[in-house]
Design a protein around this motif. Sequence first.
Motif, mmCIF file in Angstrom:
data_model
loop_
_atom_site.group_PDB
_atom_site.id
_atom_site.type_symbol
_atom_site.label_atom_id
_atom_site.label_comp_id
_atom_site.label_asym_id
_atom_site.label_seq_id
_atom_site.Cartn_x
_atom_site.Cartn_y
_atom_site.Cartn_z
ATOM 1 N N GLY A 82 5.024 -1.229 5.807
ATOM 2 C CA GLY A 82 5.934 -0.414 6.597
ATOM 3 C C GLY A 82 7.382 -0.855 6.568
ATOM 4 O O GLY A 82 8.148 -0.548 7.466
ATOM 5 N N ALA A 83 7.785 -1.558 5.512
ATOM 6 C CA ALA A 83 9.165 -2.033 5.460
ATOM 7 C C ALA A 83 10.132 -0.942 4.997
ATOM 8 O O ALA A 83 11.343 -1.073 5.163
ATOM 9 N N ASN A 84 9.613 0.131 4.390
ATOM 10 C CA ASN A 84 10.465 1.169 3.820
ATOM 11 C C ASN A 84 10.796 2.250 4.843
ATOM 12 O O ASN A 84 9.979 2.589 5.695
ATOM 13 N N MET A 85 12.006 2.802 4.766
ATOM 14 C CA MET A 85 12.443 3.892 5.626
ATOM 15 C C MET A 85 12.897 5.060 4.759
ATOM 16 O O MET A 85 13.564 4.858 3.727
ATOM 17 N N PHE A 86 12.552 6.272 5.184
ATOM 18 C CA PHE A 86 12.818 7.451 4.380
ATOM 19 C C PHE A 86 13.398 8.574 5.229
ATOM 20 O O PHE A 86 13.314 8.556 6.468
ATOM 21 N N ILE A 141 2.285 11.986 -3.622
ATOM 22 C CA ILE A 141 3.159 11.642 -2.495
ATOM 23 C C ILE A 141 4.585 11.549 -3.037
ATOM 24 O O ILE A 141 4.823 10.914 -4.070
ATOM 25 N N ARG A 142 5.501 12.170 -2.341
ATOM 26 C CA ARG A 142 6.915 12.099 -2.725
ATOM 27 C C ARG A 142 7.715 11.600 -1.521
ATOM 28 O O ARG A 142 7.447 11.973 -0.373
ATOM 29 N N GLU A 200 15.116 11.969 -4.252
ATOM 30 C CA GLU A 200 13.773 11.391 -4.327
ATOM 31 C C GLU A 200 13.867 9.900 -4.629
ATOM 32 O O GLU A 200 14.639 9.466 -5.495
ATOM 33 N N VAL A 201 13.065 9.101 -3.903
ATOM 34 C CA VAL A 201 13.068 7.656 -4.039
ATOM 35 C C VAL A 201 11.635 7.152 -4.168
ATOM 36 O O VAL A 201 10.681 7.906 -4.033
#
Length: 309
Positions: free
Chosen positions: A195-199, A284-285, A293-294
């Motif tokens: 859960g370290a990523n933020m989108f 999953i995008r 898009e990342v």
Amino acid sequence: MTVSTQKTLWNCWVLISTFVAIILLPGCTGLDAFPIAARAGDTITLALGSPEGMGRDNTSVSFEDAQGGIHDLTTDMRGIFKLYPDPASKAWDSSDTFTLVSNARHEPWLTVMALDLPSSLPVGAGTIRVTTTADYPTINAHVNDVPIRLEILPGAGTPNPLEYVFGSTPTSTAFGNVQDLEPRHSVAVHTDSGGANMFGAIEMKLHIETDKGTNLTSSNVRILMEDLMIITESQRNWFWDLDSGQDYTVTLISPLGWLADYEAHFKIIFKQASVVGTPTITSIRYFDVNGAEVTGPSTSQYTIIVDNG
């Protein structure tokens, strides 16, 4: 208020008092049954922590009496369901709850079993053992390893009929059904990522086949998103679409770009269908707050749990 709604409320009222103390530490497995002593034949309840996907289909229960005799109680399970604290309460947003949600990655709830004791149990102290293949978060001791104390008292007990008054006439009574509180057939999805990523947005596509084939319509499906807002400030929104009765697109959006990957945690609930085959995440995008898009966690970092009751 409908009779069905009143039944559910009554069932909750009867059992919520059982766990007032336990629910203040959400996710805990109780070391004692409630009540801690009962007659053979009575109805008791057990607090079983916060496993994912626990139900009567993957759980067994037994009682070991003071003489070492083992009594299988699996067929005496009345129901397995979840209890939630009031979102306006201290139990919902306490530091203990924050820790639970942060580690377990699901909103604060406690799994409860209602159990009708068989009339053949011998008098004396004993131990209940619950065994399940359900998935427990690492923060929670697995119920398979926890002995639950229960003393059988002299006398003949009777199962609680959960009789209640509905409407304005005290003589108008009906009987509740604990199994009305159990989840419908469903597919649960959650990530094992840290859960370290933020989108800014997450778009997930799934293929789920049911016994309705391509005739399943969106009116017979409900999406339940896990409420993780206690540990995030994403202010997320979400929506979903069903194509051809078996292909789903679930999209989450954060106007702030603070959408954690673990917020893609939800259930697809079927009102009148059962899952057949193995559900899959087809893609999953991930997007940043500007719509570009990342990269994010792969499909292999997500878990799918099927619950067909």
